[in-house]
Write a protein that holds these residues in place. Structure first.
Motif, PDB file in Angstrom:
ATOM      1  N   ASN A   1      38.270  -8.419  34.570  1.00 48.94           N
ATOM      2  CA  ASN A   1      36.936  -8.381  33.984  1.00 48.94           C
ATOM      3  C   ASN A   1      35.897  -8.509  35.094  1.00 48.94           C
ATOM      4  OD1 ASN A   1      34.459  -9.005  32.690  1.00 48.94           O
ATOM      5  ND2 ASN A   1      35.554  -9.778  30.901  1.00 48.94           N
ATOM      6  N   PRO A   2      35.136  -7.446  35.370  1.00 45.86           N
ATOM      7  CA  PRO A   2      34.168  -7.503  36.476  1.00 45.86           C
ATOM      8  C   PRO A   2      33.064  -8.528  36.260  1.00 45.86           C
ATOM      9  CG  PRO A   2      33.894  -5.486  35.193  1.00 45.86           C
ATOM     10  CD  PRO A   2      35.145  -6.133  34.708  1.00 45.86           C
ATOM     11  N   THR A   3      32.853  -8.982  35.015  1.00 48.18           N
ATOM     12  CA  THR A   3      31.855 -10.023  34.766  1.00 48.18           C
ATOM     13  C   THR A   3      32.447 -11.416  34.934  1.00 48.18           C
ATOM     14  OG1 THR A   3      32.292 -10.129  32.379  1.00 48.18           O
ATOM     15  CG2 THR A   3      30.676  -8.508  33.134  1.00 48.18           C
ATOM     16  N   ASN A   4      33.735 -11.476  35.306  1.00 51.86           N
ATOM     17  CA  ASN A   4      34.424 -12.745  35.564  1.00 51.86           C
ATOM     18  C   ASN A   4      34.375 -13.660  34.338  1.00 51.86           C
ATOM     19  OD1 ASN A   4      35.749 -14.905  36.669  1.00 51.86           O
ATOM     20  ND2 ASN A   4      34.239 -15.331  38.272  1.00 51.86           N
ATOM     21  N   GLU A   5      34.865 -13.133  33.231  1.00 51.02           N
ATOM     22  CA  GLU A   5      34.996 -13.943  32.028  1.00 51.02           C
ATOM     23  C   GLU A   5      36.417 -13.835  31.498  1.00 51.02           C
ATOM     24  OE1 GLU A   5      32.196 -12.961  29.019  1.00 51.02           O
ATOM     25  OE2 GLU A   5      30.506 -13.919  30.035  1.00 51.02           O
ATOM     26  N   VAL A   6      36.984 -14.957  31.101  1.00 45.84           N
ATOM     27  CA  VAL A   6      38.270 -14.974  30.414  1.00 45.84           C
ATOM     28  C   VAL A   6      38.098 -15.795  29.145  1.00 45.84           C
ATOM     29  CG1 VAL A   6      39.596 -14.737  32.540  1.00 45.84           C
ATOM     30  CG2 VAL A   6      39.106 -17.018  31.666  1.00 45.84           C
ATOM     31  N   ARG A   7      38.881 -15.477  28.140  1.00 46.47           N
ATOM     32  CA  ARG A   7      38.802 -16.192  26.870  1.00 46.47           C
ATOM     33  C   ARG A   7      39.907 -17.245  26.814  1.00 46.47           C
ATOM     34  NH1 ARG A   7      38.395 -10.910  25.115  1.00 46.47           N
ATOM     35  NH2 ARG A   7      40.283 -11.033  23.845  1.00 46.47           N
ATOM     36  N   ILE A   8      39.545 -18.426  26.365  1.00 42.49           N
ATOM     37  CA  ILE A   8      40.454 -19.570  26.341  1.00 42.49           C
ATOM     38  C   ILE A   8      40.740 -19.961  24.892  1.00 42.49           C
ATOM     39  CG2 ILE A   8      40.828 -21.947  27.084  1.00 42.49           C
ATOM     40  CD1 ILE A   8      40.507 -20.117  29.444  1.00 42.49           C
ATOM     41  N   SER A   9      42.027 -19.977  24.540  1.00 38.06           N
ATOM     42  CA  SER A   9      42.452 -20.430  23.214  1.00 38.06           C
ATOM     43  C   SER A   9      43.235 -21.724  23.361  1.00 38.06           C
ATOM     44  CB  SER A   9      43.322 -19.373  22.530  1.00 38.06           C
ATOM     45  OG  SER A   9      42.636 -18.148  22.396  1.00 38.06           O
ATOM     46  N   MET A  10      43.141 -22.595  22.346  1.00 36.08           N
ATOM     47  CA  MET A  10      43.801 -23.900  22.383  1.00 36.08           C
ATOM     48  C   MET A  10      44.396 -24.235  21.029  1.00 36.08           C
ATOM     49  SD  MET A  10      40.959 -26.205  24.361  1.00 36.08           S
ATOM     50  CE  MET A  10      40.395 -25.840  26.013  1.00 36.08           C
ATOM     51  N   VAL A  11      45.293 -25.225  21.045  1.00 34.99           N
ATOM     52  CA  VAL A  11      45.798 -25.827  19.814  1.00 34.99           C
ATOM     53  C   VAL A  11      45.724 -27.340  19.980  1.00 34.99           C
ATOM     54  CG1 VAL A  11      47.343 -23.897  19.304  1.00 34.99           C
ATOM     55  CG2 VAL A  11      48.203 -25.844  20.613  1.00 34.99           C
ATOM     56  N   SER A  12      45.712 -28.060  18.872  1.00 33.95           N
ATOM     57  CA  SER A  12      45.702 -29.520  18.933  1.00 33.95           C
ATOM     58  C   SER A  12      47.027 -30.121  18.489  1.00 33.95           C
ATOM     59  CB  SER A  12      44.568 -30.085  18.067  1.00 33.95           C
ATOM     60  OG  SER A  12      44.700 -29.646  16.728  1.00 33.95           O
TER      61      SER A  12
ATOM     62  N   GLN B   1      43.307 -20.817  18.590  1.00 32.25           N
ATOM     63  CA  GLN B   1      42.030 -20.189  18.286  1.00 32.25           C
ATOM     64  C   GLN B   1      41.211 -20.048  19.564  1.00 32.25           C
ATOM     65  OE1 GLN B   1      41.203 -19.111  15.255  1.00 32.25           O
ATOM     66  NE2 GLN B   1      43.049 -19.930  14.265  1.00 32.25           N
ATOM     67  N   GLU B   2      40.530 -18.910  19.694  1.00 31.82           N
ATOM     68  CA  GLU B   2      39.633 -18.743  20.838  1.00 31.82           C
ATOM     69  C   GLU B   2      38.444 -19.679  20.672  1.00 31.82           C
ATOM     70  OE1 GLU B   2      38.440 -14.754  21.532  1.00 31.82           O
ATOM     71  OE2 GLU B   2      40.469 -14.037  21.943  1.00 31.82           O
ATOM     72  N   ARG B   3      38.303 -20.579  21.627  1.00 35.10           N
ATOM     73  CA  ARG B   3      37.255 -21.586  21.518  1.00 35.10           C
ATOM     74  C   ARG B   3      36.277 -21.571  22.680  1.00 35.10           C
ATOM     75  NH1 ARG B   3      40.776 -26.874  19.491  1.00 35.10           N
ATOM     76  NH2 ARG B   3      41.758 -25.863  17.686  1.00 35.10           N
ATOM     77  N   TYR B   4      36.744 -21.101  23.850  1.00 34.28           N
ATOM     78  CA  TYR B   4      35.913 -21.229  25.042  1.00 34.28           C
ATOM     79  C   TYR B   4      35.974 -19.967  25.897  1.00 34.28           C
ATOM     80  CZ  TYR B   4      35.791 -26.182  23.874  1.00 34.28           C
ATOM     81  OH  TYR B   4      35.604 -27.371  23.225  1.00 34.28           O
ATOM     82  N   VAL B   5      35.010 -19.886  26.805  1.00 32.01           N
ATOM     83  CA  VAL B   5      34.962 -18.835  27.819  1.00 32.01           C
ATOM     84  C   VAL B   5      35.106 -19.507  29.177  1.00 32.01           C
ATOM     85  CG1 VAL B   5      33.531 -17.063  28.925  1.00 32.01           C
ATOM     86  CG2 VAL B   5      33.540 -17.302  26.422  1.00 32.01           C
ATOM     87  N   GLY B   6      35.954 -18.948  30.019  1.00 40.70           N
ATOM     88  CA  GLY B   6      36.166 -19.493  31.350  1.00 40.70           C
ATOM     89  C   GLY B   6      35.745 -18.519  32.429  1.00 40.70           C
ATOM     90  N   ARG B   7      35.624 -19.047  33.636  1.00 39.64           N
ATOM     91  CA  ARG B   7      35.208 -18.263  34.796  1.00 39.64           C
ATOM     92  C   ARG B   7      36.131 -18.600  35.959  1.00 39.64           C
ATOM     93  NH1 ARG B   7      30.560 -19.257  38.521  1.00 39.64           N
ATOM     94  NH2 ARG B   7      29.729 -17.250  39.204  1.00 39.64           N
TER      95      ARG B   7
ATOM     96  N   SER C   1      31.671 -22.299  28.763  1.00 39.72           N
ATOM     97  CA  SER C   1      30.904 -22.233  27.516  1.00 39.72           C
ATOM     98  C   SER C   1      31.858 -22.124  26.337  1.00 39.72           C
ATOM     99  CB  SER C   1      29.945 -21.035  27.525  1.00 39.72           C
ATOM    100  OG  SER C   1      30.658 -19.812  27.487  1.00 39.72           O
ATOM    101  N   ASP C   2      31.316 -22.367  25.135  1.00 39.01           N
ATOM    102  CA  ASP C   2      32.131 -22.111  23.958  1.00 39.01           C
ATOM    103  C   ASP C   2      32.079 -20.620  23.645  1.00 39.01           C
ATOM    104  OD1 ASP C   2      29.761 -21.554  22.536  1.00 39.01           O
ATOM    105  OD2 ASP C   2      29.649 -23.566  21.682  1.00 39.01           O
ATOM    106  N   ASN C   3      32.822 -20.197  22.618  1.00 32.91           N
ATOM    107  CA  ASN C   3      32.888 -18.759  22.355  1.00 32.91           C
ATOM    108  C   ASN C   3      31.640 -18.210  21.681  1.00 32.91           C
ATOM    109  OD1 ASN C   3      33.359 -20.002  19.948  1.00 32.91           O
ATOM    110  ND2 ASN C   3      35.146 -18.786  19.378  1.00 32.91           N
ATOM    111  N   HIS C   4      30.630 -19.063  21.499  1.00 33.95           N
ATOM    112  CA  HIS C   4      29.329 -18.604  20.998  1.00 33.95           C
ATOM    113  C   HIS C   4      28.301 -18.524  22.118  1.00 33.95           C
ATOM    114  CE1 HIS C   4      30.841 -18.941  16.931  1.00 33.95           C
ATOM    115  NE2 HIS C   4      31.151 -20.210  17.132  1.00 33.95           N
ATOM    116  N   GLY C   5      28.738 -18.813  23.354  1.00 33.02           N
ATOM    117  CA  GLY C   5      27.833 -18.721  24.489  1.00 33.02           C
ATOM    118  C   GLY C   5      27.103 -19.999  24.824  1.00 33.02           C
TER     119      GLY C   5
END
Length: 385
Positions: free
Chosen positions: A88-99, A106-112, A129-133
Motif C-alpha cells: 500500500n503506497p499510502t502505508n496503511e494496513v488494517r488490523i483485526s483483533m479478537v478478545s 473484526q477490523e478495528r484499527y489502521v496501522g502504519r 487510528s481506529d477504522n473510522h479514522g
C-alpha cells in the motif's frame, strides 16, 4: 536463473482464503492463553491494484506496536512489484483483533509501517487510528506480549504458534517442540526450527514459550529437495534490530524501511552475504536497485551469477560476473545476484563487490572494461567475519 529466488523453496506463508477450526492451547495457563489471544492480530495489506497479503502479528508494546513479517506488508521478490516497496503506497494496513477464542476477528484499527527490513523479513507496525479514522489516544494501552530471551531456549522446548492461518477469522493455535537452531555464517541464529504446524497466514504471528513470551516470528516452511517433511522456520526475536526496540520505547512514529540497496553510479558498492536464506546450504538471492542512467555495465566480484528482473518477475537478461543494461530495457528493473550455498563459500560470509558503470563497450566512458561476455577476474573472496 529463475525469476524467483531459490529461497522460494522456503514457501512464503502468504494468504489462501479457506476455513480452519480453532485449536486449544494445551499446556498453557488460562491467563497466558487469554493474554496471547488478545495480543494476536490479523493484518491485511492491499495496494491500489488489489495486490497484497493477509497475515498475522503480535502486539509487543502496549502503545500499539505490532511485530510481523515484511512479506505481509511489502514485496520481497520481483514478480508483483519492486522488492522492498510496500503493498500500500499510502502505508496503511488494517488490523483485526479478537478478545476470546470464540470471537470472529473484526477490523478495528489502521496501522502504519514504521520499521521494516526486507532481508530480515521483519516489520514493525504502529496502530495509529481506529477504522473510522479517529486517532488512537496517547493514553490508550493494548494487550501485549513480552519478548523472550532466546538464549535460554533449548531443543525440545514446548512452543505454541498463535495466528490467523488460511484466512480464518478466529484465532488458531498449534503446538510442537523446538527442533533446533539454524545458524548463518556469522554464527547468528538465522532461524528457529519447530514441528509446530504453520499454515499460510501464520506469517508474522506468534511463536510462544510456555511462559507466554514471544520466542520467534513464524516466517516460512522449508520443503522440497532434501526434506522428507516440511520444516517450519521462525525468525528469532533476538534478530530484531536494537534500534527498533530503542525507537519503540521512545514512541517512534517516523518511517524507516531497509529495503533493496541502491547501487551508486561509477562507484564500487560493498555488500556481504551472511547466509540467512542459505543457512540450509541452499542458494539464495540478493536484490539491488540500479541507477537510472542508461546504458550501464554491471560487474560483480567472485564471478557470481547475475540477472536483470522486471517487477513482473520476468528474467530479461542474465550472465556470470557481468551484464549490460541497455537504453531500450524497461525502467522497472531489479538486479539479482545468486548467492551460492554456504558450502561453496567455505562456510564464511561472502564479500560482494558491485560496480555499475555508465556506458557500453566501444562508447565513451566505458573505460577499457572487458567486452560483454568476457570473463571478469574475481575480486572478492569468501571470508569469515
Amino acid at each position: 536463473m529463475s525469476p524467483r529466488s531459490p529461497f522460494a523453496t522456503l514457501v512464503a506463508l502468504l494468504i489462501v482464503w479457506s476455513v480452519a477450526p480453532a485449536a486449544k492451547a494445551q499446556d498453557l495457563s488460562s491467563s497466558i492463553t487469554r493474554r496471547a489471544v488478545r495480543a494476536a492480530v490479523k493484518i491485511t495489506s492491499e495496494g491500489p491494484n488489489g495486490q497484497g497479503a493477509t497475515g498475522s502479528g503480535s502486539i509487543i508494546d502496549p502503545r500499539g506496536y505490532v511485530l510481523t513479517n515484511f512479506h505481509v506488508v511489502g514485496h520481497t521478490h520481483p514478480g508483483d512489484g519492486a522488492p522492498g516497496s510496500l503493498f500500500n503506497p499510502t502505508n496503511e494496513v488494517r488490523i483485526s483483533m479478537v478478545s476470546n477464542p470464540r470471537e470472529t476477528a473484526q477490523e478495528r484499527y489502521v496501522g502504519r509501517v514504521v520499521r521494516a527490513d526486507i532481508r530480515l523479513d521483519l516489520a514493525l507496525v504502529r496502530i495509529v487510528s481506529d477504522n473510522h479514522g479517529n486517532a488512537v489516544p496517547r493514553q490508550r494501552r493494548f494487550p501485549s506480549i513480552p519478548l523472550a530471551d532466546t538464549r535460554q531456549l533449548r531443543p525440545g522446548s514446548r512452543l505454541f504458534a498463535f495466528g490467523f492461518p488460511l484466512g480464518v477469522r478466529t484465532i488458531n493455535v498449534t503446538s510442537g517442540e523446538m527442533s533446533g537452531f539454524q545458524m548463518n555464517s556469522r554464527d547468528e541464529v538465522a532461524w528457529i526450527r519447530t514441528d509446530a504446524e504453520f499454515n499460510p497466514g501464520n506469517s508474522g504471528g506468534m511463536l510462544l514459550d510456555r511462559r507466554g513470551r514471544l520466542v520467534a516470528v513464524p516466517t516460512a516452511v522449508l520443503s522440497g529437495r532434501g526434506t522428507l517433511e516440511p520444516i517450519e522456520l521462525a525468525r528469532p526475536v533476538e534478530r530484531i534490530p536494537d534500534e527498533w526496540l530503542t525507537s519503540m520505547r521512545r514512541g517512534v512514529e517516523d518511517v524507516e524501511i531497509t529495503g533493496v540497496p541502491t547501487l551508486p553510479l561509477n562507484q564500487e558498492y560493498e555488500d556481504e552475504a551472511v547466509g540467512d536464506g542459505g543457512a540450509f546450504d541452499r542458494p539464495e538471492m540478493h536484490y539491488y536497485e540500479l541507477p537510472a542512467d542508461r546504458p550501464l555495465r554491471v560487474e560483480v566480484s567472485s564471478g557470481l551469477s547475475v540477472g536483470l528482473l522486471t517487477n513482473r518477475g520476468r528474467v530479461l537478461r542474465e550472465g556470470r560476473g557481468s551484464l549490460e543494461v541497455l537504453p531500450t530495457d524497461p525502467a522497472d528493473l531489479t538486479l539479482g545476484i545468486l548467492i551460492p550455498p554456504r558450502s561453496a563459500t567455505g562456510g564464511g560470509a561472502l564479500a560482494i563487490r558491485i560496480t555499475a558503470r555508465r556506458g557500453r563497450t566501444g562508447l565513451p566512458g566505458w573505460g577499457g572494461l572487458p567486452a560483454p561476455g568476457a570473463p571478469i577476474r574475481p575480486t572478492g573472496a569468501p571470508r569469515t567475519p
